[in-house]
Scaffold this active site. Structure first.
Site, PDB file in Angstrom:
ATOM      1  N   LYS A 189       2.087   9.363  75.170  1.00 52.50           N
ATOM      2  CA  LYS A 189       3.251   8.974  75.968  1.00 52.50           C
ATOM      3  C   LYS A 189       2.869   8.514  77.371  1.00 52.50           C
ATOM      4  O   LYS A 189       3.603   7.766  78.009  1.00 52.50           O
ATOM      5  CB  LYS A 189       4.236  10.138  76.078  1.00 52.50           C
ATOM      6  CG  LYS A 189       3.666  11.397  76.720  1.00 52.50           C
ATOM      7  CD  LYS A 189       4.685  12.525  76.729  1.00 52.50           C
ATOM      8  CE  LYS A 189       4.068  13.835  77.219  1.00 52.50           C
ATOM      9  NZ  LYS A 189       3.129  14.393  76.197  1.00 52.50           N
TER      10      LYS A 189
ATOM     11  N   HIS B  58       2.458  24.556  78.287  1.00 55.83           N
ATOM     12  CA  HIS B  58       2.225  23.430  79.189  1.00 55.83           C
ATOM     13  C   HIS B  58       2.532  23.912  80.599  1.00 55.83           C
ATOM     14  O   HIS B  58       3.636  24.390  80.864  1.00 55.83           O
ATOM     15  CB  HIS B  58       3.120  22.239  78.823  1.00 55.83           C
ATOM     16  CG  HIS B  58       2.651  20.925  79.373  1.00 55.83           C
ATOM     17  ND1 HIS B  58       2.505  20.684  80.732  1.00 55.83           N
ATOM     18  CD2 HIS B  58       2.283  19.769  78.753  1.00 55.83           C
ATOM     19  CE1 HIS B  58       2.079  19.441  80.913  1.00 55.83           C
ATOM     20  NE2 HIS B  58       1.943  18.864  79.743  1.00 55.83           N
TER      21      HIS B  58
ATOM     22  N   GLU C 185      -3.951  18.580  75.745  1.00 56.11           N
ATOM     23  CA  GLU C 185      -3.210  17.318  75.660  1.00 56.11           C
ATOM     24  C   GLU C 185      -3.215  16.565  76.995  1.00 56.11           C
ATOM     25  O   GLU C 185      -2.166  16.292  77.576  1.00 56.11           O
ATOM     26  CB  GLU C 185      -1.773  17.606  75.230  1.00 56.11           C
ATOM     27  CG  GLU C 185      -1.660  18.337  73.903  1.00 56.11           C
ATOM     28  CD  GLU C 185      -0.289  18.962  73.691  1.00 56.11           C
ATOM     29  OE1 GLU C 185       0.582  18.824  74.578  1.00 56.11           O
ATOM     30  OE2 GLU C 185      -0.085  19.600  72.647  1.00 56.11           O
TER      31      GLU C 185
END
Length: 421
Positions: free
Chosen positions: A64, A193, A270
């Site tokens: 993204k 996250h 990530e």
């Protein structure tokens, strides 16, 4: 990949020089639209640095952040895995030959048709954080391998606090494990996250410690817990703190303490902006200028510049940074007098500005501004509001790096192959 937009060079020039080349190239063709330069060497260098600093952590690039075809193709060739959040993102990397086992469907709330597509293409690793998502997965993809995303108790300052939207708290984790158990679903790990552009490396240590608690709950309830996903949040600009080195020190120490290699747990992450934010620089042409004088009209109070790229183009992120990201004009004089300046985008919207207070030399209409750090969350968020043209991207890469990419494998590539790398 090699085409007219990719320059393979034996001797690297500065990005400013490449920008000047492309401005001249466009001018010869009567084009004065915005443009950007993509430094492939920088992407490769950062990818390799990650594996050097974090040898236990498998990189799943967050698509993204920047889904540019050439950048993604380079990462595929380097052996990267991918964090995808939708059907089209999954399809993009599958079409480039990525094995489904190298994809995590890291969206805790998935559209039904996208979930069906993932099943059809054997993308079975995915995240969840709610009972409703478990019900959906049970109905549509009961054989999926699930990662429980939790919300860290202690959140540190970040540009974007993702815990507002995603993640269960520790007290909910046991209930979700039990629900998954009762439905015959396979939970194999946990994820978190710390927030996009996280401002503290300590966020990783406290979150990894909490992950161990949740991991052990899953083990106690009979799940074969195999994966820890430490998410994103790694900063990308040259001036950023914490640096990747600072993050790596804390992450490695915390992993050794709470998830030692003897446990056999696979660690993944990530990163997005870390890999690409500093790899792209943009140039925008000054299409208008307005001088604002003080009350007696004898001296310039500030200068308003209007450029042909803006908030709805490459710079949706610009107002969220504090440091000066407009590096210079393309043909700047370092000793020129500076003026307080406002930089406006090209549309008719009064919200379309990059900054309202930046010190710049006095420039003329027709000159070009050079703008750093446009590789992350820029082109993927751009629109053509007012039908303004999007910037054209040009790519350059040293021949040494290009040759390494051609047959790169992490096992046998040497750090001595190229001074740049």
């Amino acid at each position: 990949m090699e085409d007219s937009e990719m320059q393979i060079v034996d001797v690297r020039l500065s990005r400013e020089d490449y920008i000047k080349q492309q401005i001249d190239y466009q001018a010869e063709r009567g084009i004065d639209d915005p443009l950007a330069i993509v430094d492939i060497d920088e992407v490769v260098e950062r990818y390799r640095k990650w594996h050097k600093l974090l040898p236990r952590v498998e990189l799943f690039y967050a698509l993204k952040c920047n889904d540019d075809d050439k950048i993604v193709d380079v990462l595929v060739r380097l052996g990267s895995s991918f964090d995808c959040a939708s059907k089209d993102e999954i399809q993009q990397v599958l079409d480039l030959g990525v094995d489904p086992s190298r994809i995590i469907f890291a969206n805790p709330f998935k559209q039904n048709s996208h979930l069906s597509y993932a099943k059809e293409h054997n993308v079975d690793l995915m995240t969840f954080d709610s009972e409703e998502e478990l019900i959906k997965i049970k109905m549509m993809y009961g054989s999926a391998r699930l990662i429980l995303r939790f919300k860290p108790k202690q959140m540190y300052e970040a540009m974007y606090d993702l815990s507002k939207k995603f993640g269960c708290v520790l007290e909910e984790a046991r209930r979700l494990f039990l629900l998954a158990k009762n439905k015959g679903l396979d939970v194999i790990g946990v994820s978190f996250h710390v927030g996009s552009n996280c401002l503290s490396a300590d966020a990783f240590s406290t979150s990894i410690k909490e992950a161990r608690e949740i991991f052990d709950i899953g083990i106690q309830l009979g799940f074969s817990m195999e994966i820890l996903d430490i998410g994103g949040g790694y900063r990308g600009r040259d001036v950023d703190r914490p640096t990747i080195e600072e993050n790596a020190d804390i992450i490695n120490h915390s992993l050794d303490k709470y998830f030692p290699t003897t446990d056999g747990v696979k660690i993944i992450a990530e990163p997005g902006r870390y890999l690409v934010e500093s790899a792209v620089s943009a140039a925008a042409k000054i299409i208008g200028r307005k001088l604002v004088y003080d009350n007696d009209e004898h001296s310039i109070e500030n200068v308003m510049y209007y450029i042909n790229d803006g908030l709805y183009g490459s710079f949706s992120w610009a107002r969220e940074v504090t440091e000066t990201f407009i590096a210079s004009t393309v043909n700047h004089n370092a000793n020129a007098e500076k003026y307080s300046s406002i930089v406006w985008g090209p549309t008719c919207d009064s919200l379309d500005y990059l900054t309202t207070d930046v010190s710049l030399p006095l420039m003329e209409v027709g000159e070009w501004m050079y703008i750093k750090y446009t590789g992350a969350y820029a082109f993927c968020l751009s629109t053509n509001f007012n039908k303004m043209p999007r910037p054209k991207l040009y790519y350059f890469c040293s021949s040494c790096t290009w040759n390494l990419i051609a047959d790169f494998t992490r096992a046998d590539s040497s750090d001595d192959d190229c001074a740049k790398l």
